[in-house]
Design an enzyme around this catalytic site. Structure first.
Site, PDB file in Angstrom:
ATOM      1  N   CYS A  76      48.063  38.682 -21.382  1.00  0.00           N
ATOM      2  CA  CYS A  76      47.805  39.845 -20.520  1.00  0.00           C
ATOM      3  C   CYS A  76      47.305  39.390 -19.148  1.00  0.00           C
ATOM      4  CB  CYS A  76      46.784  40.741 -21.223  1.00  0.00           C
ATOM      5  SG  CYS A  76      46.089  42.039 -20.203  1.00  0.00           S
ATOM      6  N   CYS A  79      44.016  40.893 -17.940  1.00  0.00           N
ATOM      7  CA  CYS A  79      42.916  40.334 -18.745  1.00  0.00           C
ATOM      8  C   CYS A  79      42.441  39.008 -18.145  1.00  0.00           C
ATOM      9  CB  CYS A  79      43.358  40.111 -20.189  1.00  0.00           C
ATOM     10  SG  CYS A  79      43.909  41.602 -21.044  1.00  0.00           S
TER      11      CYS A  79
END
Length: 190
Positions: A76, A79
């Site tokens: 991600c 993230c």
């Protein structure tokens, strides 16, 4: 007639792209909540997960602390952007009764997360460092205890009394979270 056909194909391709472009950061079985909302006071149900060393850690062991639970994954992009911010918050407030719990939601589990955590270094100030907060291997059951995940990252801020005070779906705002943590620390100091 040829233009109509080409227009139809182009529109179909756009709809297909838009639908599947967001799939990369979505978690199945999720339910939507507004981004960066302040939640009504509610207790968070305890959970126990294993860390990267195979030791069990529970949310309950942090009772009395401010806990930021961050659901993330190695694949991600947003993230990865947040990790240095979370490390900075951990560094800034860790001695004052605050902790970040990183809950990795990679389908491959520890086999994907452990090498990532061992290898990656993140810039905090002038230094590059490894992640400085606990990383736990997550699952859908734990995500459901927080109302499910629309996507990653998803961050839940928990007050010392165990109530959820903020939920952020998507990339968090460092300044907003920083101010909320300061406020919670001031309140708990009284």
């Amino acid at each position: 007639m040829k233009r109509i056909g080409l227009t139809f194909v182009a529109l179909t391709a756009i709809v297909f792209f838009v639908h599947f472009a967001g799939q990369g950061t979505r978690v199945s079985g999720a339910r939507a909540e507004n981004t960066s909302q302040t939640s009504p006071p509610s207790g968070v149900r305890d959970f126990t997960l294993k860390d990267l060393q195979g030791q069990e850690e529970s949310l309950g062991q942090f009772k009395g602390k401010i806990v930021l639970v961050n659901f993330w994954a190695t694949w991600c992009g947003p993230c990865r952007i947040e990790i240095p911010w979370l490390m900075a918050l951990q560094e800034k407030y860790g001695r004052q009764g605050f902790t970040v719990l990183g809950v990795a939601m990679d389908e491959e589990g520890k086999s994907a997360v452990a090498p990532f955590i061992q290898k990656e270094r993140f810039k905090i100030g002038a230094n590059s460092q490894p992640v400085n907060y606990p990383i736990l291997i997550g699952n859908d059951d734990v995500a459901e205890k927080f109302g499910g995940l629309l996507g990653l990252p998803t961050t839940i801020l928990i007050a010392p009394d165990g109530r959820q005070v903020k939920r952020i779906d998507g990339l968090l705002s460092y300044d907003e979270v920083d101010k909320t943590i300061q406020s919670l620390l001031e309140t708990s100091a009284r």
